[in-house]
Design a protein around this motif. Sequence first.
Motif, PDB file in Angstrom:
ATOM      1  N   SER A 181      76.851  61.022  52.915  1.00 18.94           N
ATOM      2  CA  SER A 181      75.798  62.002  52.646  1.00 18.94           C
ATOM      3  C   SER A 181      76.085  62.665  51.308  1.00 18.94           C
ATOM      4  N   CYS A 182      75.024  63.212  50.717  1.00 20.65           N
ATOM      5  CA  CYS A 182      75.129  63.912  49.433  1.00 20.65           C
ATOM      6  C   CYS A 182      74.448  65.260  49.597  1.00 20.65           C
ATOM      7  N   HIS A 240      68.274  61.079  42.222  1.00 21.59           N
ATOM      8  CA  HIS A 240      67.057  61.215  43.035  1.00 21.59           C
ATOM      9  C   HIS A 240      67.483  61.730  44.406  1.00 21.59           C
ATOM     10  N   ARG A 241      67.013  62.894  44.791  1.00 13.85           N
ATOM     11  CA  ARG A 241      67.432  63.540  46.043  1.00 13.85           C
ATOM     12  C   ARG A 241      66.670  63.027  47.260  1.00 13.85           C
ATOM     13  N   ASP A 242      66.017  61.888  47.128  1.00 12.25           N
ATOM     14  CA  ASP A 242      65.192  61.359  48.211  1.00 12.25           C
ATOM     15  C   ASP A 242      65.394  59.852  48.308  1.00 12.25           C
ATOM     16  N   HIS A 243      64.603  59.204  49.133  1.00 11.14           N
ATOM     17  CA  HIS A 243      64.636  57.745  49.255  1.00 11.14           C
ATOM     18  C   HIS A 243      63.331  57.160  48.709  1.00 11.14           C
ATOM     19  N   HIS A 252      74.779  54.312  46.747  1.00  6.43           N
ATOM     20  CA  HIS A 252      73.668  54.995  47.407  1.00  6.43           C
ATOM     21  C   HIS A 252      73.842  56.512  47.320  1.00  6.43           C
ATOM     22  N   GLU A 253      75.029  56.985  47.653  1.00  7.91           N
ATOM     23  CA  GLU A 253      75.257  58.434  47.636  1.00  7.91           C
ATOM     24  C   GLU A 253      75.258  58.988  46.211  1.00  7.91           C
ATOM     25  N   ASP A 282      67.919  52.994  55.630  1.00  8.60           N
ATOM     26  CA  ASP A 282      68.642  53.978  54.841  1.00  8.60           C
ATOM     27  C   ASP A 282      70.064  54.193  55.331  1.00  8.60           C
ATOM     28  N   HIS A 326      71.869  59.570  44.845  1.00  6.72           N
ATOM     29  CA  HIS A 326      71.229  60.810  45.293  1.00  6.72           C
ATOM     30  C   HIS A 326      71.495  61.964  44.325  1.00  6.72           C
ATOM     31  N   PHE A 385      64.310  55.920  43.542  1.00  7.27           N
ATOM     32  CA  PHE A 385      65.685  55.887  44.038  1.00  7.27           C
ATOM     33  C   PHE A 385      66.145  54.446  44.230  1.00  7.27           C
TER      34      PHE A 385
END
Length: 181
Positions: free
Chosen positions: A115-116, A149-152, A142-143, A179, A146, A156
């Motif tokens: 997680s980020c 880009h704070r989203d998916h 992936h982390e 995800d 983030h 991203f």
Amino acid sequence: MEKRNDLPPYTLIRSSRRSMAIEVRPGGEVLVRVPKEVSDRVAREFIAGYLDRVMESVERMKALPRAEDPDEEEIRRLCDRAVAEMPGRVAYWCERLGVRVGRVTITAARKRWGSCSSSGNICFSYLLMRCPDAFIDYVALHEVAHLVHRDHSRAFYALIEQHMPDYRERLELSGQKGDVS
């Protein structure tokens, strides 16, 4: 649990999120996450739109061997490896993406690999160290992505694909289809 027509059994989770997502967990459990204002009908239509992929994921996740809980020795070994390796993997991707990370922390999370936070700190589960290296690299990228880009969003995943064109294949190494965080 809800079951409608030919849909698999699923658990519907409403929260203050802005998008809808389907997660298939080990053992084939299906979770559907939706914004609070989304109706049951819209949630069912969303699942139906991805029914083939969901059913494929359910079958694949049911076929995976269930990992035994690690004993204290394995936990220590996995934690030691994570502490030794993950900061370097994060630094590698931070350099390539031109970003800075706050802290890198190893946790005992069981429901997500990483997680980020909004403050730029990244956490990884020590259980990630049970996965193939190619998947571990994907989770690290992936982390770190983030931090950009704070989203998916499409942007991203375009960023991930730019730096790791085979990321979809890497996702399959863990039995994951969607995800990471």
